[in-house]
Structure formats: C-alpha cells, structure tokens
Design a protein around this motif. Structure first.
Motif, PDB file in Angstrom:
ATOM      1  N   ASP A 794       0.830  -1.209   0.000  1.00 35.61           N
ATOM      2  CA  ASP A 794       0.000   0.000   0.000  1.00 35.61           C
ATOM      3  C   ASP A 794       0.868   1.264   0.000  1.00 35.61           C
ATOM      4  N   SER A 795       0.310   2.355  -0.524  1.00 32.83           N
ATOM      5  CA  SER A 795       1.043   3.619  -0.603  1.00 32.83           C
ATOM      6  C   SER A 795       1.319   4.223   0.768  1.00 32.83           C
ATOM      7  N   LYS A 796       0.673   3.729   1.797  1.00 34.50           N
ATOM      8  CA  LYS A 796       0.938   4.234   3.152  1.00 34.50           C
ATOM      9  C   LYS A 796       2.299   3.773   3.671  1.00 34.50           C
ATOM     10  N   THR A 798       6.473   3.189   3.399  1.00 36.35           N
ATOM     11  CA  THR A 798       7.644   3.865   2.851  1.00 36.35           C
ATOM     12  C   THR A 798       8.748   2.836   2.650  1.00 36.35           C
ATOM     13  N   THR A 818       5.782   1.812   8.062  1.00 37.13           N
ATOM     14  CA  THR A 818       4.684   2.771   8.100  1.00 37.13           C
ATOM     15  C   THR A 818       4.493   3.227   9.531  1.00 37.13           C
TER      16      THR A 818
END
Length: 857
Positions: A794-796, A798, A818
C-alpha cells in the motif's frame, strides 16, 4: 573470500554419527549390572525379517545399476527411487550434488555447514527407507542461485570431478537426471541437470580426470550399450515417456511404492516436509524420458541374471562360452531359494543361496581370461548373494565398544557376538578386528564360543580410515569386526562396524566409534562485541574442559591473546578420569582497539601437548558432534546503542538474532504464547517477529491484533522475512502487502550479497539514528542480501532501500515501514539472521536503528 563463501574456514564436517530411532528400552539385569542388550527398531525395509530377505534374494537376480542425480537433499522423487529399488530390485544409488547447507532450518539454530550435517543424516535416513545407496559431491550449497552460470562458477570443477568419481565407483547402466531439461528456477537445479550428462561423458573418457585412475577408478561406459540417461517428467497429470508404476502395491510391504517412499521422505524434517506430504506435486504420476541421443526400454531397468548370460554388450557372457549356462542356472537356484524362504524353510533357502554363491565363484574362475567387465558384473552379483545368505541364514554379528570416544594410546574393549540359525549350521573362523590403517588384529586361536572380547589400542596416525571419503554421507567406520562364515561349503566374509550403545534413563542410541582429543573445551562466550570509542573493560571467558582421557592428569587451561591484550593466569585443573572441569579467565582488551575481528584461542595444556578443539553435540541432533576451534571471537566496531533498550522477541526457528542483540547489552525477552497473549507488551521498546514465525508459530495469527494494538499505542514492531504462502493468505500488516511477485517478475530476493544498495530516502531517520547508515555498512555481507521481499504494498508504506541481482530490475521491498497510530510497523526481508552471527557491523547498526524507530519518528 569467494562469492557466498565466507563459511568459517575452521568449520569442518564431523560425519561420524548415525541417527537411530529407538523403539524399545534397554534391558538391565538388575541394579549395578552392565547393559546386556539394547533393541533398536530398524527403518522399514532394512531389518532382518522375511520381506528384507526376499528382497535381498531378488536383488541378487537383477544386474541393473541405476544412479539418480539431483542437487539437494529433498529434491529426489522418493516414489521413483523406492519403486526402482524395492519394486524392480535394481541396485540404485542417489547422488546429491550438495548437502543442502544453504537452506533453512525449521527445527533449530544450526545454519551453513552445521545444517548440512543434519540434512546429510536426514537424507541418509530417507535413503534407507527407499532402499538405495547415497553419495555426495563436495560442492557447497551457497544459498539460492538464480542462474546455472553463477552456480557452475562457484562450484568450479570439483562438482564435475566428484560426479565422475561416483559414476566410476558405482558404475551405473542408467542415470536418471533429476533436473534434466529444467531451465528455470534454482540455479543449483539447472546446473545439476546440465552437469549430469557431462559427467557421464567424462566418466567414459580416459583423458578426463586421469588422477582417478590412480585411485583404481577406470573409465566407465557400461559396455557397448553405453550409459543411458533419462530425465524425469513430473510436471503434469499426463507425463511423457514411460509412466513409472509408483502406485502399484508392494507384495512384500502391503503399501504402494509412493507411500513407502513418502514415509521415508518425511525424514527431511528441517525443511518442514511433513506439511507438504499431501501436495498434489508429490501425488502426480512420473514419467521417464530418454535424453536426446539416448534410448529407453522398460527391460533395461531390471536386467536379470539370465539376460546377462546371453547379453553381448561387453557386460554379459555373450551366450557362447561354456559357463554362460551356469549363470542362468544361478538365476534358477536363487529362484528356488526364494520359494524356500517364503515357505520359511531356512536350511533349504540358505543351501540354495550358498550354492548360487559357489557357482558364481566357479564362473568367475572360468572367465578369468575373458571380459574384465563381465567378471566385474559377477562381482556385484556375488556381493548381493552374500547379503542374501546372511539374511536367509539369520547370521548376525554384533561389535560393541565399551566407549564411544577413543583417545590415542588408551586401550578400549570391543565385545563381539555372532549368531546363526541353528538348522543352517554356520561354520565360523576366528573373528578379527580391522583397524583404521587396514591392518587386522586377529582373534585368539580357535573360538568355539559365540562371544569374544578384544583389547584395542589406536595410535594418533589411526584417527580415520584411509582413502578418499568425500563422496560418502559419513566416514567409513573407524574400526570394524571381520567374521568369515562358511555355509554348505561356501565361504564369505561379513564385516560389522564397531559401535557403542549410549543409554540414559530416557533414551538409547547406537553411536559410532570416534577418535577424539584427550581434552576438549567449550568457550562461553564464543562471540562478543567491543564498541569502539568506549573504554575497554575486562571481561570473563568461561571454559568447560572435558577429559576424554581415562587416566589421571594435571593440566593447565587458559586463553591465548594477541599482543596488546592481557589475560589472567591459566587455571590448574586435576582430572581423575573422564569428566568435566571449569575455569574462568579474565581478558582485557587494549584501550586503543582497532576495528575488525580478533580470535582469542582457548587451550588445555598437558606437558608439551596443547589442545584447542571444541567438540559439542548439535542442539537439533545431539547424536552428531560438531568440531570447531575453541575460541572467542571479538567483533570490534563503532555502534550507538541506547541504554536500557528492552526488546521482546518472537522466535520460531531459534535463529541467532536474540543472542546477537544481547552482545550489545540489549535486554531481550523471548515471548512464548502465554506472554504474547496476556503479557504487558508496553514495557518493550520494540518487539521483533522472527523469521517465518507466522508460518511456524501457530498461535501468532491469533495474537496478531495484540501486536498491531501494541504498535498503535506507541510501540515498534519489526517483522523479519516470512514465506509467501504463509504471509499472503491473510493480512497481518496494518495495510495490504504481498510477497508473491506478479507474473513475469523476478523472485523476491537478492542472492548476490555484494549487490549495490540504493538509498531511496537517505535522510529518513531509520537510516540515520542512532547510527548513520552508509554504503560501508553493506560491505562484508555473506550469502545473500535478503529473501521474500514485499513485491506489492500500500502507498501508506515507505520503502527505504532498493537492490537487485545482476540483470534484474530494482526491488524495493527489503525494508518497508509505516507509521501506525502512535508507533512504527516495519517489515524487513534483509537476511539479518545470517549477517549478525558473522559479526557484520553494518547489519548490527541497521538493526539497532530499526529497534529505535519509535524514538525518532
């Protein structure tokens, strides 16, 4: 150091042990009496019963030898091997190119060569169930490889040379190339498939590896017929070629050959095989397909003695000589012996087998001026007849030493017993003991008794058997008993390894005889970390000195240190015999310590003799002893570690990460199921989930929400690599993340430990506090960068690092985090479990940063 190859050079294999499954207790005659007899349940198909006797007679009637080649333990088709050996009664051997030391360990902490030692024993136990012999090469399993080119470069010529040595030793008629035609997946598999036909060709070429001829290993081409090479097709429900009838029911064991094989295959316990025994892959039909230029016929798999009598292929009699009919009659005689054995007429069965042996010897004498290859074939037949005669006559020889560990110059006792069925009427000559240098220690004149004791003393030059043994699963027995037996005028020699029975109140093991140093040492700690920039403080090195010597001695025990270091006075220890003594030595590093590794060597000194060897049982398989130098390795490097850092650790494989963290002064507490479910997790600065824990710790899935709540409330959770099938079946992370790669993408791992590492967010706190991570921190790594990277997330999250194997695109799923609630959730596929035990400074610094994530986010 070579690629992947930073195995500790001092590690060596100690391949003397035998894994024994104990089915009954030892029997004692009463308090204070010696152990009289211990009963051991043999592996299925390896005992002295009726099925094994019939099998042995049948095997003497089949002259085909089949060699199956694959890359690792657990690669083999258990069903095919079992059918060939127990269904067709061919003489079958398995050649595993490696011992599997680069794999994983579901059972315990052993890695690298220690794991190879355990996997060797697992495969040895499995092959006993299949009914086949076992060989290895000296090629190392250096971990996952993505190309055969890389694999062959690292293996060099040694793998091919050893494969040729095995072929010339075993001399197969058929070679089954387990990975033949496979051009994808593991580089070891592909290389094994490519090397097998080259090895067959080289084994027939006198110009290849001429040094083998000096060892008596002549070129082998299986006569004019040539060695036929078969590939396996087990990739579909409709395989090509000859469909091996592995589903047929064995008339002797009442199970299908597939089931017999899988029962033995379950011995691969370190690989978690039991969980996969129901896999459709293991239940598929299997086909044998001839490689290009080779031919297959079903009859070539079980050429009978009668067929050998008429064969005109350089191996057989050719049908013309007067003694060819005698070979056919031997086959008929053995058939009669089989009938008698099934009727339990053991005198008749033994007489028929003995007659077959005498007739084969007569043929060998008559053929003295004929084909050498034919005589060699008869030699193989004779060895099978001898084994069949031992079983049908009920002959058994026991050779028990009064100790397992032998010290040079000290006498030990070997007790021999022999037996035979009374109705058979075995005649015995005086037994003898075969010593490691090949010499014999004869018995004392005529020996009418069925028991005898030998007093044996070995010198330091007799520590192992002579000859090359690198291709065998374990060394040849140190000492053997030899007994010549005569039945109905036929004489044969039977040998039995001298072993020792170790008995405790809870188990009984039959272990091999080992020559050991008079004194060995265990060092605690065997590794420690000195942080540069801090004042060096003295530390204690604890020694446990074990005396294998039975005589009384006074010794000194201490530690040798390099120039600039100081050490306390050696301890003086008095031994009255075989026992343990303890000593504490204080070591002080120099105030200006340089970065790097320093070896502090422990020793026990008796006169001019100095002993510096550690010899300890492996935790997972205590019947195996592991040998390495007795030393403490001091890793000195710069690192910042916050004071009073507390870590909870959820382990499944007993990986060595917790111990490594404790070397830094970190307080580590192992979280068992109760603590995980009910304990106060808030007291930890970080919680670490060990490798494969979601696969192997079955309660972890149910406790996962507690871990997420811990993060949400301000904790740091570090999840180390998990396998795709265990991770992708649920969402354990706070947001979606998968390991399985999309179709056509590279495998989610980087196997090149020198692969460049790119910093995607160089200013991120995880790469800067409390330790500044630079490119220098990724130097000196071993075996691999990491495995089972996240491929979709997911884009959440890093991603912090990117890396790749040569020729592949970057992968960025090795270190991902995250912020979740008040805390930090981290997934890392970096192989910390390999780097920290090797003292890699950058791995230590990066792992500490992960543990401190919440303090800096």
């Amino acid at each position: 150091m070579s690629r992947r190859g930073r195995w500790r050079e001092e590690w060596i294999y100690t391949l003397g042990g035998v894994l024994v499954v104990v089915a009954a207790f030892a029997f004692w005659a009463g308090a204070g009496t010696k152990l009289v007899r211990a009963q051991f349940s043999p592996a299925a198909g390896t005992g002295p019963g009726l099925p094994e006797t019939i099998e042995a007679i049948d095997a003497a009637r089949v002259t085909t030898r089949i060699l199956y080649i694959d890359a690792h333990p657990d690669d083999e088709s258990a069903a095919v091997l079992t059918y060939l050996a127990r269904g067709l009664h061919a003489d079958v051997a398995l050649l595993s190119v490696t011992r599997g030391e680069g794999g994983q360990n579901d059972l315990g902490p052993e890695q690298n060569p220690q794991l190879g030692l355990i996997r060797t024993q697992e495969l040895l136990a499995a092959t006993r169930g299949y009914g086949v012999k076992l060989f290895f090469t000296r090629a190392k399993d250096f971990g996952f490889s993505k190309t055969p080119e890389e694999t062959e470069k690292i293996w060099g010529d040694q793998a091919l040379e050893d494969m040729v040595r095995v072929i010339r030793t075993f001399r197969p008629n058929v070679v089954i190339n387990g990975w033949g035609g496979v051009h994808f997946g593991h580089g070891h598999h592909q290389a094994s498939g490519l090397l097998a036909p080259r090895a067959v060709a080289a084994a027939a070429d006198a110009k290849m590896f001429p040094e083998l001829e000096r060892d008596g290993l002549k070129p082998w081409s299986a006569g004019t017929a040539g060695v036929q090479i078969m590939d396996l097709d087990r990739g579909s429900e409709s395989p090509q070629g000859y469909s091996v009838p592995i589903g047929d029911i064995s008339p002797l064991y009442g199970k299908s050959y597939r089931e017999i094989g899988l029962n033995a295959f379950a011995n691969h316990r370190t690989q978690g095989i039991s969980a996969f025994l129901g896999s459709p892959f293991l239940r598929r039909p299997v086909g044998l397909v001839p490689e290009k230029g080779f031919q297959f016929s079903q009859g070539m798999l079980d050429v009978s003695l009668s067929a050998l009598a008429g064969a005109d292929n350089g191996l057989g009699c050719g049908g013309a000589a007067s003694y060819c009919d005698a070979v056919k009659k031997v086959d008929e005689t053995l058939a009669n012996a089989r009938i008698a054995a099934l009727q339990l007429k053991w005198k008749e069965a033994s007489a028929q087998v003995a007659k077959a042996g005498s007739d084969i010897e007569s043929v060998m004498s008559a053929a003295a001026g004929g084909s050498e290859l034919f005589r060699d074939q008869l030699g193989f037949v004779k060895s099978h007849i001898d084994r069949a005669l031992e079983l049908s006559a009920g002959f058994e020889e026991k050779a028990d030493a009064d100790r397992a560990y032998v010290v040079a110059g000290e006498q030990f006792t070997v007790h021999l017993e022999r037996r035979c069925r009374a109705e058979v009427g075995c005649e015995f000559t005086s037994p003898a003991i075969i010593l490691p240098d090949g010499s014999k220690q004869e018995g004392h004149g005529d020996t009418p008794s069925d028991q005898m004791d030998f007093g044996v003393t070995l010198n330091s030059s007799q520590s192992q058997r002579k000859g090359f043994q690198g291709n065998f699963p374990e060394p040849e027995p140190l000492v053997e008993a030899l007994q010549t037996v005569t039945i109905d005028g036929y004489k044969f020699d039977a040998t039995q390894a001298v072993t020792h029975i170790e008995a405790t109140s809870t188990r009984v093991d039959r272990v091999p005889l080992r020559m050991v140093p008079a004194y060995t040492l265990m060092v605690e700690p065997n590794q420690t970390v000195e942080v540069l920039g801090k004042n060096a403080k003295p530390f204690d090195v604890l020694l446990r000195v074990h005396s294998y010597a039975t005589q009384a001695h006074k010794i000194s025990a201490g530690v040798e240190v390099p120039q600039g270091w100081s050490v306390s006075t050696p301890a003086e220890l008095a031994f009255e015999g075989s026992t343990d003594k303890y000593a504490k030595v204080t070591v002080t590093p120099p105030q200006k310590l340089s970065a790097g590794n320093t070896k502090l060597v422990a020793y026990a000194k008796l006169g001019d003799a100095k002993f510096s060897t550690s010899l300890e049982p492996l935790p997972t398989l205590p019947t195996q002893l592991w040998t390495e130098p007795a030393q403490c390795v001091v890793h000195a490097f710069e690192i910042n570690v916050p004071a009073d850092l507390r870590v909870g650790y959820i382990t499944a494989e007993s990986e060595p990460v917790p111990e490594a963290l404790e070397r830094l002064g970190i307080h580590v507490e192992m979280l068992e199921p109760t603590a995980l479910a009910f304990g106060d997790l808030s007291r930890f600065n970080a919680i670490v989930v060990g490798i494969r824990a979601y696969e192997l710790r079955h309660e972890l899935a149910g406790a996962n929400q507690r871990l997420l709540d811990y993060v949400s409330n301000g904790g740091t959770l570090v999840v180390q690599y998990e396998r795709d099938f265990a991770w992708d079946r649920a969402q354990y992370a706070p947001y979606p993340a998968k390991i399985s790669p999309p179709a056509g993408s590279p495998l989610p791992r980087v196997t090149d430990e020198t692969s460049p590492v790119k910093f995607l967010r160089p200013d991120d706190p995880l790469l800067n506090t409390p330790n500044k991570i630079t490119q220098e921190d990724f130097k000196g790594w071993v075996q691999e960068r990491g495995l089972y990277f996240w491929t979709q997330f997911d884009s959440k999250y890093t991603a912090l690092l990117a890396m790749n194997d040569p020729g592949e695109p970057d992968q960025n799923g090795s270190l991902v985090y995250t912020n979740y609630g008040k805390g930090v959730y981290i997934y890392t596929a970096i192989a910390f479990f390999r780097q920290l035990p090797e003292g890699v400074p950058g791995a230590y610094r990066l792992f500490v940063n992960l543990l401190c994530a919440k303090q800096h986010h």
